[in-house]
Design a protein around this motif. Sequence first.
Motif, mmCIF file in Angstrom:
data_model
loop_
_atom_site.group_PDB
_atom_site.id
_atom_site.type_symbol
_atom_site.label_atom_id
_atom_site.label_comp_id
_atom_site.label_asym_id
_atom_site.label_seq_id
_atom_site.Cartn_x
_atom_site.Cartn_y
_atom_site.Cartn_z
ATOM 1 N N ASN A 82 -61.494 -64.612 47.323
ATOM 2 C CA ASN A 82 -60.120 -64.386 46.861
ATOM 3 C C ASN A 82 -60.061 -64.250 45.340
ATOM 4 O OD1 ASN A 82 -59.151 -64.472 49.460
ATOM 5 N ND2 ASN A 82 -58.531 -66.611 49.358
ATOM 6 N N ALA A 83 -60.876 -65.012 44.639
ATOM 7 C CA ALA A 83 -60.894 -64.927 43.178
ATOM 8 C C ALA A 83 -61.387 -63.559 42.716
ATOM 9 C CB ALA A 83 -61.777 -66.027 42.596
ATOM 10 N N ARG A 84 -62.423 -63.037 43.381
ATOM 11 C CA ARG A 84 -62.913 -61.700 43.019
ATOM 12 C C ARG A 84 -61.849 -60.642 43.297
ATOM 13 N NH1 ARG A 84 -67.834 -63.823 44.833
ATOM 14 N NH2 ARG A 84 -67.502 -63.123 46.949
ATOM 15 N N ALA A 85 -61.160 -60.751 44.432
ATOM 16 C CA ALA A 85 -60.103 -59.787 44.758
ATOM 17 C C ALA A 85 -58.960 -59.875 43.740
ATOM 18 C CB ALA A 85 -59.574 -60.046 46.169
ATOM 19 N N PHE A 86 -58.599 -61.083 43.352
ATOM 20 C CA PHE A 86 -57.539 -61.270 42.370
ATOM 21 C C PHE A 86 -57.942 -60.680 41.018
ATOM 22 C CE2 PHE A 86 -55.445 -63.767 39.044
ATOM 23 C CZ PHE A 86 -54.129 -63.574 39.395
ATOM 24 N N GLN A 87 -59.191 -60.867 40.641
ATOM 25 C CA GLN A 87 -59.666 -60.342 39.364
ATOM 26 C C GLN A 87 -59.624 -58.815 39.345
ATOM 27 O OE1 GLN A 87 -63.710 -61.376 38.436
ATOM 28 N NE2 GLN A 87 -63.338 -61.301 36.247
ATOM 29 N N SER A 88 -60.072 -58.186 40.424
ATOM 30 C CA SER A 88 -60.047 -56.719 40.457
ATOM 31 C C SER A 88 -58.610 -56.197 40.504
ATOM 32 C CB SER A 88 -60.853 -56.187 41.643
ATOM 33 O OG SER A 88 -60.254 -56.560 42.860
ATOM 34 N N ALA A 89 -57.732 -56.874 41.225
ATOM 35 C CA ALA A 89 -56.322 -56.465 41.260
ATOM 36 C C ALA A 89 -55.700 -56.634 39.871
ATOM 37 C CB ALA A 89 -55.555 -57.296 42.285
ATOM 38 N N GLY A 90 -56.060 -57.689 39.162
ATOM 39 C CA GLY A 90 -55.548 -57.905 37.806
ATOM 40 C C GLY A 90 -55.980 -56.795 36.857
ATOM 41 N N ARG A 91 -57.248 -56.382 36.975
ATOM 42 C CA ARG A 91 -57.731 -55.284 36.127
ATOM 43 C C ARG A 91 -56.963 -54.001 36.417
ATOM 44 N NH1 ARG A 91 -63.136 -55.948 37.848
ATOM 45 N NH2 ARG A 91 -63.832 -57.867 36.935
ATOM 46 N N ARG A 92 -56.750 -53.733 37.705
ATOM 47 C CA ARG A 92 -56.047 -52.506 38.104
ATOM 48 C C ARG A 92 -54.612 -52.514 37.565
ATOM 49 N NH1 ARG A 92 -57.235 -52.777 43.074
ATOM 50 N NH2 ARG A 92 -55.410 -53.921 43.753
ATOM 51 N N VAL A 93 -53.923 -53.626 37.679
ATOM 52 C CA VAL A 93 -52.543 -53.725 37.192
ATOM 53 C C VAL A 93 -52.509 -53.600 35.668
ATOM 54 C CG1 VAL A 93 -50.606 -55.320 36.920
ATOM 55 C CG2 VAL A 93 -51.674 -55.034 39.150
ATOM 56 N N ARG A 94 -53.495 -54.209 34.979
ATOM 57 C CA ARG A 94 -53.534 -54.108 33.520
ATOM 58 C C ARG A 94 -53.694 -52.656 33.082
ATOM 59 N NH1 ARG A 94 -57.875 -57.635 31.557
ATOM 60 N NH2 ARG A 94 -59.223 -55.895 32.040
ATOM 61 N N LYS A 95 -54.556 -51.891 33.766
ATOM 62 C CA LYS A 95 -54.729 -50.471 33.424
ATOM 63 C C LYS A 95 -53.456 -49.684 33.688
ATOM 64 C CE LYS A 95 -59.711 -50.124 34.104
ATOM 65 N NZ LYS A 95 -60.781 -49.549 34.911
ATOM 66 N N GLN A 96 -52.806 -49.963 34.816
ATOM 67 C CA GLN A 96 -51.561 -49.269 35.123
ATOM 68 C C GLN A 96 -50.498 -49.553 34.061
ATOM 69 O OE1 GLN A 96 -50.557 -50.676 39.032
ATOM 70 N NE2 GLN A 96 -51.709 -49.076 40.076
ATOM 71 N N MET A 97 -50.396 -50.796 33.634
ATOM 72 C CA MET A 97 -49.397 -51.155 32.622
ATOM 73 C C MET A 97 -49.746 -50.522 31.272
ATOM 74 S SD MET A 97 -47.192 -52.714 34.313
ATOM 75 C CE MET A 97 -46.117 -53.248 33.022
ATOM 76 N N TRP A 98 -51.028 -50.423 30.956
ATOM 77 C CA TRP A 98 -51.431 -49.787 29.705
ATOM 78 C C TRP A 98 -51.018 -48.318 29.699
ATOM 79 C CZ3 TRP A 98 -54.720 -45.847 28.169
ATOM 80 C CH2 TRP A 98 -55.024 -45.799 26.818
ATOM 81 N N TRP A 99 -51.290 -47.622 30.831
ATOM 82 C CA TRP A 99 -50.902 -46.198 30.918
ATOM 83 C C TRP A 99 -49.388 -46.049 30.853
ATOM 84 C CZ3 TRP A 99 -53.590 -42.248 29.747
ATOM 85 C CH2 TRP A 99 -54.973 -42.235 29.938
ATOM 86 N N GLN A 100 -48.661 -46.932 31.513
ATOM 87 C CA GLN A 100 -47.199 -46.867 31.488
ATOM 88 C C GLN A 100 -46.681 -47.087 30.069
ATOM 89 O OE1 GLN A 100 -45.351 -49.620 34.158
ATOM 90 N NE2 GLN A 100 -43.287 -48.893 33.731
ATOM 91 N N ASN A 101 -47.272 -48.035 29.353
ATOM 92 C CA ASN A 101 -46.877 -48.294 27.969
ATOM 93 C C ASN A 101 -47.191 -47.086 27.086
ATOM 94 O OD1 ASN A 101 -45.937 -49.758 25.786
ATOM 95 N ND2 ASN A 101 -47.923 -50.722 25.395
ATOM 96 N N LEU A 102 -48.362 -46.475 27.281
ATOM 97 C CA LEU A 102 -48.728 -45.296 26.503
ATOM 98 C C LEU A 102 -47.748 -44.149 26.764
ATOM 99 C CD1 LEU A 102 -50.779 -43.898 24.604
ATOM 100 C CD2 LEU A 102 -51.991 -43.160 26.669
#
Length: 146
Positions: A82-102
């Motif tokens: 579950n921790a690995r899944a949470f970490q990968s989901a966190g990375r994906r959301v961070r990238k999405q938010m970065w693109w949205q901010n850009l």
Amino acid sequence: TGAPYLCAMLSEGTRRAQLLHDQAGQDQGSGGAAGGDTDTLGRVQDQLGAVQNVMRQNVDQMLTNIEHAQTLETSSAELSSNARAFQSAGRRVRKQMWWQNLKMKLYLGAAITAALLLILWWAGAFSGGGGGGGGLPPLSKEMEDK
């Protein structure tokens, strides 16, 4: 892993007690003092029973501990997954938010640039320079006289 070892110890203890019992029986049969041997045999059997009970309790406790350890191991593996899944989901959301901010910054920059160009056009900055009149007409006749 520890249960077979404990069972072997229990079997060994039972075998030794049986040997003591057999030896006591042989001593009785060979004409020894019957009253003293019977008391000794009874004490040995009582001690043997107590030792067997303690060993059985220890084996039961060991099996319970093994079950708890296996449960903990399973829970630990699930938490790790579950921790690995949470970490990968966190990375994906961070990238999405970065693109949205850009994108938001680019839209804001384009809107400011368009507004600036509109203001400059309205002010006559793009009339060709030279003062030859190619700009916007004056607002009223009074403005022309001045």
